[in-house]
Design a protein around this motif. Structure first.
Motif, PDB file in Angstrom:
ATOM      1  N   MET A 184      48.267  37.331  36.889  1.00  0.00           N
ATOM      2  CA  MET A 184      47.979  37.874  38.224  1.00  0.00           C
ATOM      3  C   MET A 184      47.172  39.184  38.131  1.00  0.00           C
ATOM      4  O   MET A 184      47.279  40.041  39.004  1.00  0.00           O
ATOM      5  N   TYR A 198      44.761  39.626  41.053  1.00  0.00           N
ATOM      6  CA  TYR A 198      45.527  39.869  42.285  1.00  0.00           C
ATOM      7  C   TYR A 198      45.967  41.332  42.362  1.00  0.00           C
ATOM      8  O   TYR A 198      45.752  42.011  43.376  1.00  0.00           O
ATOM      9  N   GLU A 257      43.401  34.210  43.361  1.00  0.00           N
ATOM     10  CA  GLU A 257      44.111  35.496  43.329  1.00  0.00           C
ATOM     11  C   GLU A 257      43.506  36.475  44.337  1.00  0.00           C
ATOM     12  O   GLU A 257      44.211  37.266  44.960  1.00  0.00           O
ATOM     13  N   ARG A 278      40.798  30.408  39.656  1.00  0.00           N
ATOM     14  CA  ARG A 278      41.893  31.377  39.584  1.00  0.00           C
ATOM     15  C   ARG A 278      41.467  32.721  40.196  1.00  0.00           C
ATOM     16  O   ARG A 278      42.234  33.348  40.930  1.00  0.00           O
TER      17      ARG A 278
END
Lengths: 262, 295
Positions: A1, A4, A120, A116
């Motif tokens: 992550m 993110y 994110e 991805r």
């Protein structure tokens, strides 16, 4: 992550500023409600006599002498349009910003898939919107306690939820458009939010424009309608969910295939 | 095994040319120099290899992984320095380097600290406050801290002072000695001559030549310098004729015998004959192509 968390940190101060401004305006509007009660009957009559123009702002049978009616008109508009512009700005810049600031080449040459990265980043946009809506909700309920009003908790929660869904949908549409942009797209973002808002107003004014209610997410963020029916209008929400999903999928597909500018 | 292999690789931006039918093979462990003027297609080739842009036709593989299908495997094992190093301005140097390592799911602290020290970077400075050269150093740390198998460096020394340039090449040679491949794109021809084992020349999107640097420089052409020149016959058949005071230099491609015959009527004190450096070779190579195209 990693992406993110990076995006959360990157947008933290912007979200706090937007939340503080909208929450402040909400708080002031709610706190002056008792002072307005003395003259509210006259104001209510004036608004009701405006006919179609009043309905443009979503003023239904409730009027504004009732707290929920007042909240829908005064506060809801602030949270609705303010939050919508914030959501649009968050969504429209989330992918295109990397190209605009020439950081895309750095990010995309690490072993992390574009799916991805986009995923994110989208999640971070939703988190920022959730934070703004939570701050505004907490401030709203706190101010209601201060002025000693007792509106239906269920209806207030439904109204807040409708604005949250509105913001999520506008962010999703903006995210989809962001994948197609190379520049930052600030103007497009603000334009999207205002366009939907005015489409909602037009659809409320005249029957000829009624079809626009199916095109704008503001249709389900109508506090007066929610208070009257004690539920959300799931027809519009279903359309909103479908549009959001389509925009997100289009954004992912485009971002995965896109040639990234240096 | 090839670290980089392309076959008939082409990239067009709409109708505009990027690269055309590039056949390139860079062996594992090589120190390869990629030369070409601005807009020749150097960055386009690199960006296609790394999946930042998609190819129009042909095939490309890096470390035996297909560039379209196995981007992540390639990027795991490659350290890339873009020509224009742009990063997140609000981050500090150490935050950005750590962010890059996290994206690789690696703990590169020890290596990063060593690189920061050798390149004399200030880790607590904000990226936005850095000069172009210092931003470049940050890019170099990000490209090297995970000790990849292949280094792809686009103009790595532009903006760096000579001491740091030397340090960067020392680092690259150390990694190359450990078995890593270095693919260096540059305008600076002397860098190719000093550091590379093989080199390729790209021009207007086409790879003109790819060979050992020694072979490229040993073309039979000789750089001739005459000193103390008092009398000189008309110099027919030589290239790059230059005269400064009583010193004359030129490139001779016709062989030594015709040269001696030509100089038999000249009056001078001293003469040196040497292989021209790569810069001279490439410039005359470009000239030859220009002349052919003009015909």
């Amino acid at each position: 992550m990693t992406v993110y968390l990076h995006e959360l940190k990157r947008g933290r101060s912007t979200t706090l500023i937007w939340s503080a401004v909208i929450a402040f305006l909400l708080a002031v509007s709610i706190l002056i409600f008792p002072m307005m009660l003395d003259s509210i009957d006259e104001l209510n009559q004036a608004l009701q006599s405006m006919g179609d123009f009043a309905s443009a702002f979503g003023i239904g049978k409730l009027g504004i002498s009732d707290f929920i009616g007042y909240y829908s008109l005064e506060c809801g508009e602030m949270l609705g349009i303010g939050g919508a512009i914030f959501a649009a700005l968050c969504g429209i810049s989330i992918l295109s910003r990397e190209e605009n600031e020439h950081t895309a080449e750095f990010l995309l040459t690490h072993p992390i898939s574009r799916t991805r990265i986009a995923g994110e980043k989208l999640l971070s946009v939703f988190t920022h919107i959730t934070a703004l809506n939570m701050i505004c909700s907490v401030v709203t309920f706190f101010c209601i306690l201060i002025i000693g009003q007792h509106p239906s908790f269920r209806i207030m929660a439904l109204i807040m939820l409708s604005y949250y869904l509105l913001h999520i949908e506008i962010a999703a549409i903006s995210f989809g458009i962001s994948a197609f942009l190379k520049g930052r797209g600030t103007g497009i973002g603000i334009g999207i939010a205002l366009l939907f808002y005015f489409m909602s107003m037009l659809s409320n004014i005249t029957d000829n424009m009624r079809f626009m209610q199916w095109l704008t997410p503001f249709s389900y963020a109508n506090g007066s309608w929610i208070a009257e029916h004690q539920t959300l209008d799931f027809r519009f929400i279903a359309i909103g969910a479908a549009v959001s999903a389509a925009a997100i999928i289009a954004g992912f597909i485009k971002y995965n295939k896109k040639d990234i500018a240096a | 095994m090839d670290a980089i292999r392309t076959e008939k690789l082409s990239k067009y931006y709409g109708s505009a040319r990027g690269i055309i039918d590039v056949d390139l093979a860079v062996e594992k462990g090589d120190f390869y120099g990629f030369i070409g003027p601005n807009g020749a297609g150097k960055s386009t080739l690199i960006r296609t290899l790394l999946g930042i842009i998609s190819k129009t036709s042909g095939s490309a593989s890096v470390l035996n992984f297909d560039c379209s299908a196995n981007k992540n495997e390639i990027l795991t094992n490659v350290g890339y320095l873009p020509a224009e190093a742009s990063f997140y301005n609000r981050m500090t140097v150490s935050e950005l380097i750590r962010f890059s390592a996290k994206l690789r799911k690696r703990d590169c602290k020890r290596e990063a600290d060593e690189l920061i020290e050798r390149l004399r970077l200030e880790p607590d400075k904000k990226i936005g406050q850095l000069s172009l050269g210092n931003r470049k150093k940050v890019g170099i740390v990000c490209a090297m801290q995970h000790k990849p198998e292949l280094y792809i460096l686009d103009e790595p020394t532009s903006g760096l002072d000579p001491l740091i340039q030397r340090e960067v090449f020392e680092l690259l040679h150390e990694r190359n000695d450990e078995g890593a491949t270095v693919f260096l794109s540059t305008h600076v021809l002397s860098e190719i001559g000093h550091h590379c084992k093989h080199a390729g020349i790209i021009r207007e999107g086409r790879l003109l030549l790819s060979d050992a640097v020694e072979k490229i420089t040993h073309t039979g052409a000789k750089l001739v310098t005459l000193r103390g020149v008092r009398e000189l016959p008309p110099m027919v058949g030589v290239k790059k004729l230059r005269q400064e005071n009583d010193t004359v230099s030129f490139v001779c491609t016709e062989g030594i015998k015709p040269l001696l015959k030509l100089l038999s009527s000249a009056d001078f004190d001293d003469m040196t004959v040497e292989d021209p450096d790569i810069e001279e070779v490439l410039m005359s190579y470009y000239d030859t192509i220009d002349q052919k195209e003009a015909k």
